[in-house]
Design an enzyme around this catalytic site. Structure first.
Site, short mmCIF file in Angstrom:
data_model
loop_
_atom_site.label_atom_id
_atom_site.label_comp_id
_atom_site.label_asym_id
_atom_site.label_seq_id
_atom_site.Cartn_x
_atom_site.Cartn_y
_atom_site.Cartn_z
N PRO A 1 0.87 -1.33 -0.04
CA PRO A 1 -0.10 0.12 0.04
C PRO A 1 0.74 1.36 -0.01
CG PRO A 1 -0.64 -1.56 1.63
CD PRO A 1 0.64 -1.95 1.30
N GLU A 2 0.38 2.26 -0.95
CA GLU A 2 1.28 3.58 -0.83
C GLU A 2 0.18 4.67 -0.67
OE1 GLU A 2 3.40 4.08 -4.47
OE2 GLU A 2 3.55 1.69 -4.89
N ARG B 1 21.35 15.54 -4.89
CA ARG B 1 21.05 14.19 -5.20
C ARG B 1 21.55 13.37 -6.21
NH1 ARG B 1 17.23 12.52 -1.52
NH2 ARG B 1 17.86 10.54 -2.31
N HIS C 1 -5.45 -14.14 8.83
CA HIS C 1 -4.20 -13.27 9.02
C HIS C 1 -4.53 -12.31 10.18
CE1 HIS C 1 -2.33 -15.83 6.37
NE2 HIS C 1 -3.15 -15.48 5.55
N ARG D 1 1.85 -11.19 5.94
CA ARG D 1 3.38 -11.18 6.31
C ARG D 1 3.85 -10.60 7.41
NH1 ARG D 1 6.67 -10.59 0.78
NH2 ARG D 1 8.33 -11.39 2.27
#
Ligand SMILES: [Zn+2]
Length: 288
Positions: free
Chosen positions: A2-3, A153, A92, A111
């Protein structure tokens, strides 16, 4: 994983449902979820509190409680926060909040990398100050600001976008989509962007994230929204996961490379690789 669009989708769905609800109790089934705090300590701190809101910062969910404290949750790889009414077949389960209207908020996570941390009143800003940069959907995110973050950068743009300390909330999916929209090659050094590239990238990031929000987030693997449903964004990717498919913009073909260990999809024909800016040479030191 998820973002920003996925986490924001969960927030927007759940906040109106749970705001003002009292948490009857919290049950933590996996001590790893809230470590180093012992589950019993977190359960006691949260029980009886009223939910004042559910917000987001970067990819973090912020559950505000009426005593001024905030439960910060991160979904990491496979976490989901889902509002459950009655029986459900979600697996889960790592923790659940039992609300005073009989509904439950479940944190599921195959996970088990997701985590929760309770912060005291006023600790939130300090906690994120060193971890998260600018919010890309805020007014603060301008081309000038992006230029300041990118200055000096030398990292490739793909890695630069994944660094949460620069811009918060972008992950592997939306970095690829944003670079495609901006017509920038993922291996271009971040510092090489000129003003027109900075503006294109800012626009590309915002457009990619908004497309993700419009699509209800992307469910490539485990992501489910706050109602337990899959998102639709995975069917609308421009380049991400589309290796070998035609570019949606030119005659090129989408390619996959690996940047900083992450699969990266782009069109080599219409995404420009910027050159590294030559370093200004220091004047040779004269011997005395
Ligand atoms: Zn192309």
């Amino acid at each position: 994983m998820p973002e920003l669009p996925e986490v924001e989708t969960v927030c927007r769905q759940l906040e109106p449902e749970i705001e003002g609800r009292r948490i009857e109790r919290l049950e933590v089934y996996d001590p790893r979820w809230c470590r180093p705090a012992p589950p019993a300590e977190l359960e006691a701190a949260v029980a009886g509190r009223t939910i004042e809101g559910l917000g987001r910062r970067g990819k973090y969910l912020l559950l505000s409680l009426d005593d001024g404290r905030t439960l910060v949750m991160h979904l990491r790889m496979t976490g989901n926060l889902v509002l459950v009414e009655g029986e459900d077949e979600l697996n889960h389960l790592r923790a659940r909040f039992v609300l005073d209207d009989g509904r439950e908020l479940w944190f599921t996570d195959p996970r088990r990398f997701g985590e929760a941390l309770l912060l005291g009143d006023g600790e939130l800003d300090a906690h994120f100050a060193q971890r998260l940069g600018v919010e890309p959907l805020s007014d603060e995110f301008t081309a000038e600001r992006l230029g300041e973050i990118a200055a000096g950068r030398r990292a490739p743009l793909k890695s630069f976008l994944l660094d949460q300390k620069g811009i918060a909330g972008i992950g592997n999916i939306y970095a690829d989509e944003a670079l495609f929209r901006a017509r920038l090659h993922p291996l271009s050094p971040a510092e090489s962007m000129k003003p027109e590239h900075l503006e294109a990238l800012r626009e590309g990031i915002v457009a990619a994230l908004e497309a993700g929000l419009d699509g209800g987030g992307a469910s490539i693997d485990d992501y489910r929204d706050g109602r337990g449903e899959k998102g639709r964004m995975q069917d609308e990717f421009l380049v991400h996961t589309r290796e070998g498919k035609p570019c949606p913009r030119c005659d090129g073909t989408v390619e996959r490379i690996v940047v900083s260990g992450r699969s990266t999809y782009f069109c080599p024909s219409c995404q420009v690789k910027l050159r590294r800016r030559p370093r200004r040479r220091r004047p040779a030191r004269r011997s005395p």
